[in-house]
Write a protein that holds these residues in place. Structure first.
Motif, PDB file in Angstrom:
ATOM      1  N   ASP A  16      31.363  -9.559  31.658  1.00 40.11           N
ATOM      2  CA  ASP A  16      32.024 -10.806  31.999  1.00 40.11           C
ATOM      3  C   ASP A  16      33.397 -10.506  32.595  1.00 40.11           C
ATOM      4  OD1 ASP A  16      32.928 -13.391  32.210  1.00 40.11           O
ATOM      5  OD2 ASP A  16      32.572 -13.912  30.113  1.00 40.11           O
ATOM      6  N   SER A  17      33.466 -10.492  33.921  1.00 39.60           N
ATOM      7  CA  SER A  17      34.732 -10.236  34.601  1.00 39.60           C
ATOM      8  C   SER A  17      34.923 -11.257  35.713  1.00 39.60           C
ATOM      9  CB  SER A  17      34.739  -8.819  35.187  1.00 39.60           C
ATOM     10  OG  SER A  17      33.802  -8.728  36.242  1.00 39.60           O
ATOM     11  N   SER A  18      36.045 -11.201  36.377  1.00 38.30           N
ATOM     12  CA  SER A  18      36.333 -12.155  37.455  1.00 38.30           C
ATOM     13  C   SER A  18      35.524 -11.884  38.712  1.00 38.30           C
ATOM     14  CB  SER A  18      37.824 -12.119  37.795  1.00 38.30           C
ATOM     15  OG  SER A  18      38.180 -10.831  38.270  1.00 38.30           O
ATOM     16  N   TYR A  19      34.930 -10.696  38.824  1.00 38.16           N
ATOM     17  CA  TYR A  19      34.171 -10.348  40.023  1.00 38.16           C
ATOM     18  C   TYR A  19      32.681 -10.163  39.760  1.00 38.16           C
ATOM     19  CZ  TYR A  19      34.634  -5.648  38.140  1.00 38.16           C
ATOM     20  OH  TYR A  19      34.591  -4.556  37.311  1.00 38.16           O
ATOM     21  N   TYR A  20      32.244 -10.279  38.485  1.00 36.46           N
ATOM     22  CA  TYR A  20      30.833 -10.088  38.173  1.00 36.46           C
ATOM     23  C   TYR A  20      30.535 -10.530  36.753  1.00 36.46           C
ATOM     24  CZ  TYR A  20      26.268  -7.863  37.886  1.00 36.46           C
ATOM     25  OH  TYR A  20      24.938  -7.638  37.769  1.00 36.46           O
ATOM     26  N   VAL A  21      29.435 -11.239  36.570  1.00 38.48           N
ATOM     27  CA  VAL A  21      28.949 -11.610  35.238  1.00 38.48           C
ATOM     28  C   VAL A  21      27.498 -11.152  35.154  1.00 38.48           C
ATOM     29  CG1 VAL A  21      28.345 -13.536  33.720  1.00 38.48           C
ATOM     30  CG2 VAL A  21      30.514 -13.562  34.950  1.00 38.48           C
ATOM     31  N   GLY A  22      27.161 -10.418  34.087  1.00 36.28           N
ATOM     32  CA  GLY A  22      25.805  -9.888  33.956  1.00 36.28           C
ATOM     33  C   GLY A  22      25.182 -10.180  32.614  1.00 36.28           C
ATOM     34  N   LEU A  45      32.003 -19.079  39.626  1.00 36.85           N
ATOM     35  CA  LEU A  45      31.529 -18.147  38.607  1.00 36.85           C
ATOM     36  C   LEU A  45      31.513 -18.773  37.216  1.00 36.85           C
ATOM     37  CD1 LEU A  45      30.473 -15.271  38.306  1.00 36.85           C
ATOM     38  CD2 LEU A  45      32.827 -14.519  37.964  1.00 36.85           C
ATOM     39  N   ALA A  46      32.530 -19.513  36.854  1.00 32.64           N
ATOM     40  CA  ALA A  46      32.596 -20.105  35.513  1.00 32.64           C
ATOM     41  C   ALA A  46      31.460 -21.109  35.304  1.00 32.64           C
ATOM     42  CB  ALA A  46      33.952 -20.775  35.297  1.00 32.64           C
ATOM     43  N   ARG A  47      31.235 -21.960  36.276  1.00 33.69           N
ATOM     44  CA  ARG A  47      30.150 -22.947  36.149  1.00 33.69           C
ATOM     45  C   ARG A  47      28.789 -22.262  36.135  1.00 33.69           C
ATOM     46  NH1 ARG A  47      31.547 -28.479  39.379  1.00 33.69           N
ATOM     47  NH2 ARG A  47      33.430 -28.938  38.204  1.00 33.69           N
ATOM     48  N   ALA A  48      28.610 -21.277  37.004  1.00 31.49           N
ATOM     49  CA  ALA A  48      27.335 -20.559  37.048  1.00 31.49           C
ATOM     50  C   ALA A  48      27.084 -19.835  35.730  1.00 31.49           C
ATOM     51  CB  ALA A  48      27.319 -19.579  38.213  1.00 31.49           C
ATOM     52  N   LYS A  49      28.136 -19.232  35.167  1.00 32.37           N
ATOM     53  CA  LYS A  49      27.996 -18.517  33.894  1.00 32.37           C
ATOM     54  C   LYS A  49      27.495 -19.465  32.812  1.00 32.37           C
ATOM     55  CE  LYS A  49      31.755 -17.264  31.739  1.00 32.37           C
ATOM     56  NZ  LYS A  49      32.942 -16.533  31.280  1.00 32.37           N
ATOM     57  N   ALA A  50      28.015 -20.668  32.762  1.00 32.98           N
ATOM     58  CA  ALA A  50      27.585 -21.648  31.764  1.00 32.98           C
ATOM     59  C   ALA A  50      26.114 -22.023  31.958  1.00 32.98           C
ATOM     60  CB  ALA A  50      28.465 -22.894  31.832  1.00 32.98           C
ATOM     61  N   VAL A  51      25.707 -22.232  33.208  1.00 35.14           N
ATOM     62  CA  VAL A  51      24.317 -22.602  33.497  1.00 35.14           C
ATOM     63  C   VAL A  51      23.364 -21.475  33.116  1.00 35.14           C
ATOM     64  CG1 VAL A  51      22.689 -23.108  35.365  1.00 35.14           C
ATOM     65  CG2 VAL A  51      24.892 -24.287  35.273  1.00 35.14           C
ATOM     66  N   LEU A  87      19.281 -18.744  29.823  1.00 32.48           N
ATOM     67  CA  LEU A  87      18.816 -17.510  29.206  1.00 32.48           C
ATOM     68  C   LEU A  87      18.987 -17.482  27.687  1.00 32.48           C
ATOM     69  CD1 LEU A  87      20.275 -15.163  31.942  1.00 32.48           C
ATOM     70  CD2 LEU A  87      17.900 -15.948  31.716  1.00 32.48           C
ATOM     71  N   GLY A  88      19.786 -18.406  27.146  1.00 29.69           N
ATOM     72  CA  GLY A  88      20.013 -18.441  25.709  1.00 29.69           C
ATOM     73  C   GLY A  88      20.817 -17.268  25.206  1.00 29.69           C
ATOM     74  N   GLU A  89      21.622 -16.693  26.077  1.00 30.21           N
ATOM     75  CA  GLU A  89      22.425 -15.507  25.745  1.00 30.21           C
ATOM     76  C   GLU A  89      23.786 -15.617  26.407  1.00 30.21           C
ATOM     77  OE1 GLU A  89      21.121 -11.987  24.963  1.00 30.21           O
ATOM     78  OE2 GLU A  89      19.164 -12.718  24.339  1.00 30.21           O
ATOM     79  N   GLU A  90      24.765 -15.007  25.789  1.00 30.45           N
ATOM     80  CA  GLU A  90      26.065 -14.850  26.426  1.00 30.45           C
ATOM     81  C   GLU A  90      25.995 -13.604  27.319  1.00 30.45           C
ATOM     82  OE1 GLU A  90      28.742 -16.929  26.383  1.00 30.45           O
ATOM     83  OE2 GLU A  90      27.310 -18.241  25.363  1.00 30.45           O
ATOM     84  N   PRO A  91      26.823 -13.536  28.341  1.00 33.91           N
ATOM     85  CA  PRO A  91      26.782 -12.361  29.223  1.00 33.91           C
ATOM     86  C   PRO A  91      27.227 -11.091  28.512  1.00 33.91           C
ATOM     87  CG  PRO A  91      28.602 -13.812  29.826  1.00 33.91           C
ATOM     88  CD  PRO A  91      27.821 -14.508  28.761  1.00 33.91           C
ATOM     89  N   ARG A  92      26.657  -9.971  28.940  1.00 39.75           N
ATOM     90  CA  ARG A  92      27.074  -8.655  28.429  1.00 39.75           C
ATOM     91  C   ARG A  92      28.252  -8.123  29.219  1.00 39.75           C
ATOM     92  NH1 ARG A  92      22.073  -5.432  26.356  1.00 39.75           N
ATOM     93  NH2 ARG A  92      21.330  -6.957  24.856  1.00 39.75           N
ATOM     94  N   GLY A 137      15.098  -9.654  28.354  1.00 36.32           N
ATOM     95  CA  GLY A 137      13.726  -9.204  28.535  1.00 36.32           C
ATOM     96  C   GLY A 137      13.588  -7.947  29.378  1.00 36.32           C
ATOM     97  N   GLY A 138      14.545  -7.031  29.250  1.00 36.26           N
ATOM     98  CA  GLY A 138      14.490  -5.793  30.011  1.00 36.26           C
ATOM     99  C   GLY A 138      14.955  -5.919  31.456  1.00 36.26           C
ATOM    100  N   GLN A 139      15.450  -7.077  31.823  1.00 39.93           N
ATOM    101  CA  GLN A 139      15.962  -7.267  33.175  1.00 39.93           C
ATOM    102  C   GLN A 139      17.436  -7.632  33.128  1.00 39.93           C
ATOM    103  OE1 GLN A 139      13.382 -10.179  35.065  1.00 39.93           O
ATOM    104  NE2 GLN A 139      12.351  -8.505  36.083  1.00 39.93           N
ATOM    105  N   HIS A 140      18.104  -7.272  34.212  1.00 33.98           N
ATOM    106  CA  HIS A 140      19.517  -7.597  34.355  1.00 33.98           C
ATOM    107  C   HIS A 140      19.637  -8.743  35.357  1.00 33.98           C
ATOM    108  CE1 HIS A 140      23.799  -6.865  34.180  1.00 33.98           C
ATOM    109  NE2 HIS A 140      23.810  -7.096  35.474  1.00 33.98           N
ATOM    110  N   ILE A 141      20.332  -9.793  34.971  1.00 32.18           N
ATOM    111  CA  ILE A 141      20.588 -10.937  35.847  1.00 32.18           C
ATOM    112  C   ILE A 141      22.083 -10.961  36.099  1.00 32.18           C
ATOM    113  CG2 ILE A 141      20.393 -13.433  36.143  1.00 32.18           C
ATOM    114  CD1 ILE A 141      17.676 -11.927  35.766  1.00 32.18           C
ATOM    115  N   GLY A 142      22.480 -10.818  37.378  1.00 33.74           N
ATOM    116  CA  GLY A 142      23.894 -10.760  37.708  1.00 33.74           C
ATOM    117  C   GLY A 142      24.339 -11.920  38.574  1.00 33.74           C
TER     118      GLY A 142
END
Length: 118
Positions: free
Chosen positions: A37-43, A19-25, A30-35, A47-52
């Motif tokens: 950010d937890s140990s079981y999900y990062v979202g 999860l940590a490595r994927a979050k960085a990638v 996306l040029g954004e920090e996640p909205r 552009g109006g879409q949610h990437i989890g």
């Protein structure tokens, strides 16, 4: 044909092993920090879409990305899809805040996600 039209893809979930490595990638992509950010999900919201990002594929055991189509009536759409030959993989259920999700598989085993906000 449908009483329950789709309104486009709103969410795409990606299973990840680290999860940590994927979050960085994904943050770099996306040029954004996640909205979220937890140990079981990062979202991310872009552009109006949610990437989890879901570690280990989550409880549903995803093995590839799943796109979730926005529908106004999830039960009607599941019924329509199963009548057309799809199989229910994960029945509609509330994942919090009144948001319902479900997944079905087409005849080739592709997973189709559905999402409805109440």
């Amino acid at each position: 044909m449908s009483d329950s039209p789709v309104r486009g893809i709103r969410t795409v979930l990606h299973p990840v092993s680290d999860l940590a490595r994927a979050k960085a990638v994904y943050a770099a992509l996306l040029g954004e920090e996640p909205r979220t950010d937890s140990s079981y999900y990062v979202g991310f919201e872009v552009g109006g879409q949610h990437i989890g990002l879901v570690p280990g594929g989550g409880p549903a055991g995803m093995t590839s990305p799943v796109a979730y189509w926005d529908v106004p009536d999830i039960e009607a759409k599941v019924a329509e899809l199963t009548a057309a030959g799809a199989a229910v993989r994960e029945a509609a259920h509330d994942v919090g805040g009144g948001r319902l999700v479900a997944t079905v598989t087409d005849r080739d085993g592709n997973v189709l996600g559905l999402i409805q906000d109440r």
